[in-house]
Structure formats: C-alpha cells, structure tokens
Scaffold this motif. Structure first.
Motif, PDB file in Angstrom:
ATOM      1  N   PRO A   1      80.077 -19.979 -10.410  1.00  0.00           N
ATOM      2  CA  PRO A   1      79.346 -21.136  -9.971  1.00  0.00           C
ATOM      3  C   PRO A   1      80.242 -22.327 -10.141  1.00  0.00           C
ATOM      4  CG  PRO A   1      77.831 -19.849 -11.338  1.00  0.00           C
ATOM      5  CD  PRO A   1      79.167 -19.059 -11.668  1.00  0.00           C
ATOM      6  N   ILE A   2      81.192 -22.241 -11.319  1.00  0.00           N
ATOM      7  CA  ILE A   2      82.012 -23.576 -11.341  1.00  0.00           C
ATOM      8  C   ILE A   2      83.309 -23.524 -10.632  1.00  0.00           C
ATOM      9  CG2 ILE A   2      83.713 -24.679 -13.214  1.00  0.00           C
ATOM     10  CD1 ILE A   2      81.901 -23.402 -15.441  1.00  0.00           C
ATOM     11  N   ARG A   3      83.570 -22.093 -10.137  1.00  0.00           N
ATOM     12  CA  ARG A   3      84.548 -22.036  -9.149  1.00  0.00           C
ATOM     13  C   ARG A   3      84.233 -22.460  -7.736  1.00  0.00           C
ATOM     14  NH1 ARG A   3      86.207 -19.536  -4.726  1.00  0.00           N
ATOM     15  NH2 ARG A   3      84.090 -18.370  -4.926  1.00  0.00           N
ATOM     16  N   ARG A   4      83.214 -22.240  -7.321  1.00  0.00           N
ATOM     17  CA  ARG A   4      82.434 -22.734  -6.139  1.00  0.00           C
ATOM     18  C   ARG A   4      82.417 -24.360  -6.144  1.00  0.00           C
ATOM     19  NH1 ARG A   4      79.037 -18.085  -6.621  1.00  0.00           N
ATOM     20  NH2 ARG A   4      77.540 -19.588  -7.406  1.00  0.00           N
ATOM     21  N   SER A   5      81.898 -24.822  -7.136  1.00  0.00           N
ATOM     22  CA  SER A   5      81.774 -26.012  -7.105  1.00  0.00           C
ATOM     23  C   SER A   5      83.181 -26.965  -7.278  1.00  0.00           C
ATOM     24  CB  SER A   5      80.760 -26.685  -8.537  1.00  0.00           C
ATOM     25  OG  SER A   5      81.699 -26.722  -9.548  1.00  0.00           O
ATOM     26  N   LEU A   6      84.135 -26.258  -7.697  1.00  0.00           N
ATOM     27  CA  LEU A   6      85.385 -26.957  -7.725  1.00  0.00           C
ATOM     28  C   LEU A   6      86.310 -26.602  -6.332  1.00  0.00           C
ATOM     29  CD1 LEU A   6      86.810 -26.395 -11.272  1.00  0.00           C
ATOM     30  CD2 LEU A   6      85.937 -28.623 -10.459  1.00  0.00           C
ATOM     31  N   GLY A   7      85.652 -25.733  -5.679  1.00  0.00           N
ATOM     32  CA  GLY A   7      86.507 -25.330  -4.458  1.00  0.00           C
ATOM     33  C   GLY A   7      87.642 -24.586  -4.746  1.00  0.00           C
ATOM     34  N   ILE A   8      88.146 -24.164  -5.908  1.00  0.00           N
ATOM     35  CA  ILE A   8      89.400 -23.380  -6.333  1.00  0.00           C
ATOM     36  C   ILE A   8      89.397 -22.041  -6.078  1.00  0.00           C
ATOM     37  CG2 ILE A   8      88.781 -22.938  -8.732  1.00  0.00           C
ATOM     38  CD1 ILE A   8      91.442 -24.228  -9.350  1.00  0.00           C
TER      39      ILE A   8
ATOM     40  N   ARG B   1      88.679 -30.483 -13.233  1.00  0.00           N
ATOM     41  CA  ARG B   1      88.037 -31.326 -11.887  1.00  0.00           C
ATOM     42  C   ARG B   1      88.921 -32.384 -11.656  1.00  0.00           C
ATOM     43  NH1 ARG B   1      82.749 -31.458  -9.857  1.00  0.00           N
ATOM     44  NH2 ARG B   1      82.115 -30.329 -11.709  1.00  0.00           N
ATOM     45  N   LYS B   2      89.146 -33.149 -12.680  1.00  0.00           N
ATOM     46  CA  LYS B   2      90.096 -34.203 -12.422  1.00  0.00           C
ATOM     47  C   LYS B   2      91.462 -33.941 -11.927  1.00  0.00           C
ATOM     48  CE  LYS B   2      89.775 -37.576 -15.427  1.00  0.00           C
ATOM     49  NZ  LYS B   2      89.828 -38.601 -16.578  1.00  0.00           N
ATOM     50  N   LEU B   3      91.941 -33.059 -12.530  1.00  0.00           N
ATOM     51  CA  LEU B   3      93.445 -32.530 -12.076  1.00  0.00           C
ATOM     52  C   LEU B   3      93.516 -32.014 -10.421  1.00  0.00           C
ATOM     53  CD1 LEU B   3      94.614 -30.748 -15.106  1.00  0.00           C
ATOM     54  CD2 LEU B   3      95.624 -32.697 -14.238  1.00  0.00           C
TER      55      LEU B   3
ATOM     56  N   GLU C   1      82.323 -37.136 -19.313  1.00  0.00           N
ATOM     57  CA  GLU C   1      82.824 -35.756 -18.538  1.00  0.00           C
ATOM     58  C   GLU C   1      82.824 -34.482 -19.142  1.00  0.00           C
ATOM     59  OE1 GLU C   1      86.041 -38.322 -15.724  1.00  0.00           O
ATOM     60  OE2 GLU C   1      86.492 -37.886 -17.754  1.00  0.00           O
ATOM     61  N   ILE C   2      83.059 -34.559 -20.619  1.00  0.00           N
ATOM     62  CA  ILE C   2      82.783 -33.321 -21.433  1.00  0.00           C
ATOM     63  C   ILE C   2      81.525 -32.874 -21.416  1.00  0.00           C
ATOM     64  CG2 ILE C   2      82.930 -32.614 -23.982  1.00  0.00           C
ATOM     65  CD1 ILE C   2      85.552 -34.495 -24.157  1.00  0.00           C
TER      66      ILE C   2
END
Length: 406
Positions: A89-96, A358-360, A331-332
């Motif tokens: 889920p996190i990978r998809r939200s970041l698009g990485i 996310r920021k990087l 953000e944390i």
C-alpha cells in the motif's frame, strides 16, 4: 581485531571509549583470508540453528563482528532475525518501483538496540565487568536491562525526567534496572558517564562503546542476506545518536570489502525538525556540529541534541554520496498511520523513514524507478501515548445484532 581511535588511529585498551585526542574508538578487523562464498554458505547454514548462539541474527555473522569472543561468553536472546516486508500500500501511494520495510522493531526488547547490546554486554562480561550502564531516552535502557538480567548482572541507567516514553521507562524497570532520573538531556547523561563511569566500575553501553557499533552492523548483513546479497538502491534510516547510520556504513564497507555485495547503496539519514543538529550541519556543508540544547520532537527516540557519532556519520555519508533530510512531527505521524495500517506498526522515530521517503521522491533525490529499504527501529507499543490519535471518541450505542451483516 584491534581497538583504534577513529580520529588519530592510536590503539587502545579494551575498556576505553574515547582517545586522548577526543575521538571515538572503533574496532578494526583483518578480513584477510576470509572467502566470501564460504561465508555465504556458513551464514545460510546457520539459518537452521536453534538454541545455539548462531541462531541469533547477530551472532550468525560472528566472524565479521567479534571473532575472538569465546562462545561461552555470548549473551543472546536470538536477536535479529527480523522481518523484511514489501508494504505494497505504501509503495503504491509513493509510486516507487520497490519498497521494503526492515522491522528491527521485532527484536526481543522491541528495538534495534538489541543488535548492538548483545555484543557490548557479552564483551564487557568477557573482560570481567558485572555492572553495566547507559544513559537513554528509553530504548537503550530497556535493551541493556534485558541483557543484564539475562546474564545475571546489574544494570544502572540514567533517564531524563522529560520527553521520554513512560512505556520504555516501565520496560526498563521491569527488567530490574536501577534507574536514576535526572533533570537534563540525553547529552548531559553521556557527559556524566564519560567523566565518572570508570571510577564507578561501570561498563558503558551507549553508542560510544565500539562493540555496540559492531553488533548493529548485523542489521545490514541480515538485510543483504535476505535479499540474496543484492541490496536496494537506497537505504533510509532514522538518526538520533547516529550510531545506527555509523554502524550501517561500517557494515556496508565490510560487505563491499569482502565481495559479499557488488556495489554500495546510497543512504538517506532522516532527523525530526525539532532535533536535527546533524542535518543542519550537513545542509550547510559544515565541518563541526553545533549541539541543540533543547531538542523537541514527538519521536522521543530521536530527541538528541548532541549525537556522539556525528563525525563518523558525516564522513560516511559524504564518502558514499548519502543525503540527510528532516521531517515535521506532523509528517512523522501521518507516515506512522500508513505503516501501522499495513499491519507492521512502529514507534514514531521509525516512521520518519517513510515520511522522508515521500519528501525525497518529491524533490527528485530518489527516483521512482529506484528501489528502497526503510529501517524501522522501534516497536508500535514503545510509545503508546501517541496511539491516542486513533481514538475516534464515538461512544454512540448500537445493536450487536447489526454486526451480523458486516
């Protein structure tokens, strides 16, 4: 194996922590003659060990950590062996392209500190110590107290009165530590032990202890082994005292020198905005860290204004092309929600890694086509005050029969 000053190279005796020049000490290994393919086979075979020191995810790599320590002196709770999760889920939200979360939070005391503490305490006991000490914002003291109790030794810990998780304090006390609360910061406690620890016959187990760093190297060894010795493009790690990035760097250099990996991944070190002296130095291309007297962040494990290992961390990141960044408490917390919602969970300091990712990515430092591993350093239950964010406050009544249709 030798103990040398990181700054001037002078050799030192076993129980020293700093050189006369002020530099921290580190362990120097001679890896000549070690065959990488044989090491890989040995490490793989030890995965089937049970109830021996080599069942540990730290002592599995004994040849690279403390080859001279007799097995009978090892104090272990089979630490390490922590999960590596894809967190889709996190990978998809970041698009990485690929993302893994390395959950050091699954260690016996609930944090990555166990990887280093098993080595520091085992070594200290082997040279005759029976009283062990640290100053701590919580995770270090809990780990030290656990291993000292396991070894039937005494632990004495200094803990600041403010900005420390009550859960970590209670955990430390439960393991039988003698706790001394004081008005001041983590940095004040470090100064006290450096000045007086020797005279009190205490073996200091903070990150200035070079054997702590040797144990923490195992985190990246285990990550590499889990990934068939092909590390991702980036590793993201939180920074408080900076022992974690120092150990990570030393471990990566070992793996590259031995030929166990083919290339050095880049490392991103993240700090909370309210406790970010190291990032400020790096962003300004400075040579000397300016301590923060009153660090403040919701991520209590990162609430350190004068990290002891900053020189080692600075040199490693500059030599390897690594970066630093900061994230806000908001953000944390948002990143923590994502990690908890994936069924993995973590304390706030750990969530800073995903927050910074996310920021990087947004600023183009990390490309979406690259692969990333984030190190989660502490357990979900280490800081339960923050879990109140999940309380909805909805006390409306309902009919239990209505749940049948859910």
């Amino acid at each position: 194996m030798k103990i040398k000053c990181y700054e001037c190279g002078r050799e030192h005796r076993d129980a020293a922590y700093r050189c006369e020049c002020g530099g921290l000490l580190e362990i120097s290994h001679d890896f000549v003659g070690l065959d990488p393919e044989r090491l890989k086979r040995t490490f793989h075979e030890r995965l089937s060990e049970r109830m021996t020191p080599y069942a540990s995810g730290v002592w599995r790599y004994k040849e690279l950590i403390h080859p001279e320590l007799p097995e009978r002196e090892i104090v272990t709770k089979y630490e390490g062996n922590t999960g590596l999760y894809p967190a889709e889920p996190i990978r998809r939200s970041l698009g990485i392209r690929q993302l893994w979360l390395k959950a050091q939070s699954e260690n016996p005391s609930g944090s990555f500190k166990d990887n280093g503490m098993t080595v520091a305490l085992s070594h200290g006991r082997s040279i005759g110590y029976r009283r062990f000490s640290c100053t701590s914002t919580g995770n270090t003291s809990a780990s030290l107290a656990m291993y000292a109790a396991l070894a039937e030794c005494e632990s004495v810990v200094l803990v600041p009165n403010e900005k420390v998780s009550a859960n970590k304090v209670v955990q430390t006390l439960a393991y039988g530590a003698r706790m001394i609360r004081f008005d001041g910061t983590y940095d004040d406690g470090i100064r006290f032990f450096e000045q007086h620890g020797g005279g009190l016959d205490l073996y200091i187990c903070n990150s200035l202890n070079p054997f702590r760093i040797e144990g923490q190297k195992s985190i990246v060894y285990e990550l590499a082994q889990s990934m068939n010795w092909k590390l991702p493009d980036w590793i993201v790690i939180p920074g408080g005292a900076l022992s974690n990035v120092t150990a990570l760097g030393k471990g990566l250099q070992d793996l590259l020198q031995l030929g166990l990996i083919e290339r050095m991944p880049k490392v991103a070190l993240v700090q909370a905005e309210g406790a970010s002296p190291f990032h400020k130095m790096m962003a300004a291309a400075g040579e000397t860290l300016i301590p923060e007297r009153s660090p403040a962040t919701v991520a209590s494990a990162m609430n350190i204004g004068n990290p002891p290992s900053w020189r080692k961390a600075r040199d490693f990141l500059r030599e390897s092309g690594g970066v630093t960044c900061t994230v806000t408490d908001e953000e944390i917390i948002e990143a923590k929600r994502l990690i908890d919602g994936c069924g993995i969970g973590c304390e706030p300091a750990s969530a800073s890694t995903v927050a910074s990712l996310r920021k990087l990515i947004a600023e183009g430092t990390i490309d979406k086509d690259e692969t990333v591993a984030c190190i989660l350093t502490g357990n979900l239950l280490k800081d339960t005050d923050i879990l109140s964010m999940y309380e909805q406050g909805d006390e409306s009544s309902f009919d239990f029969a209505s749940l049948i249709g859910l």
